[in-house]
Design a protein around this motif. Sequence first.
Motif, PDB file in Angstrom:
ATOM      1  N   TRP A 101     -15.425   9.886  -5.859  1.00  0.00           N
ATOM      2  CA  TRP A 101     -16.866   9.744  -6.081  1.00  0.00           C
ATOM      3  C   TRP A 101     -17.193   9.744  -7.569  1.00  0.00           C
ATOM      4  O   TRP A 101     -17.980   8.916  -8.044  1.00  0.00           O
ATOM      5  N   TYR A 129     -16.077   6.447  -9.051  1.00  0.00           N
ATOM      6  CA  TYR A 129     -17.019   5.378  -8.690  1.00  0.00           C
ATOM      7  C   TYR A 129     -18.274   5.446  -9.545  1.00  0.00           C
ATOM      8  O   TYR A 129     -18.765   4.418 -10.042  1.00  0.00           O
ATOM      9  N   GLN A 130     -18.796   6.657  -9.743  1.00  0.00           N
ATOM     10  CA  GLN A 130     -19.992   6.822 -10.558  1.00  0.00           C
ATOM     11  C   GLN A 130     -19.743   6.373 -11.993  1.00  0.00           C
ATOM     12  O   GLN A 130     -20.603   5.749 -12.624  1.00  0.00           O
ATOM     13  N   ARG A 134     -19.499   2.447 -12.214  1.00  0.00           N
ATOM     14  CA  ARG A 134     -20.757   1.727 -12.046  1.00  0.00           C
ATOM     15  C   ARG A 134     -21.778   2.080 -13.126  1.00  0.00           C
ATOM     16  O   ARG A 134     -22.846   1.474 -13.184  1.00  0.00           O
ATOM     17  N   SER A 135     -21.455   3.046 -13.998  1.00  0.00           N
ATOM     18  CA  SER A 135     -22.387   3.409 -15.057  1.00  0.00           C
ATOM     19  C   SER A 135     -22.477   2.270 -16.069  1.00  0.00           C
ATOM     20  O   SER A 135     -21.500   1.573 -16.341  1.00  0.00           O
TER      21      SER A 135
END
Length: 207
Positions: free
Chosen positions: A85, A88-89, A92-93
Amino acid sequence: MSLQTFLIFLPACLALNMVLGPNNVLSMMIGAEQGLKPAAIAYLGRFFAFSILILITALGLGTLLAASAQVFLLIKFIGAAYLLWIGYQLLRSKSETLDHTSQTPPQDFKTLIIKDFNIAIANPKAILIFTAFFPQFIQLDHYWADFFTLGVSFLCLEFFAVLCYAILGAKLITVLKRENLGLINKASGVLMIVFGFALAFVKKPSA
């Protein structure tokens, strides 16, 4: 524990502390984004997590947890999911949110501490290290004194590792320039995902 034994423990422990893992990647990323002080403060999360795991191990519960396949799997998959998680964060930042001109504020200390705590506490490999590594240097007639000494030493060396990785992150960003800070975020995200998948496939050592 003799002085000779302790002097053998220190470099071996430091090698474990300095291994590139998810917590150290986080320290490097914080060092690049916000500097040395926030990374040092975030260490409090890791300090509390590892202190809990060291205490659990000292009380003898570490062996029980290490031997329990169900508990091991539960902690393993929670930890793996959390790392995936975070990865992924990070992936995508947007790079522009990391620029000094951005309106997005840096993460507050509480958020950093919680993130470092969660990564450390949800990694079953940590308690396996304390269960398998510490006893090699402990004399049974000085059990609690030795465990306390080893635990404090581990936590101090862990703080040293935090500072090293935070400084590395700060140095990297001076080379890459502030506008390329997103590259460190993306690289950290990839590493977190790699660590997440690697953790998911970790097998419980046979008794």
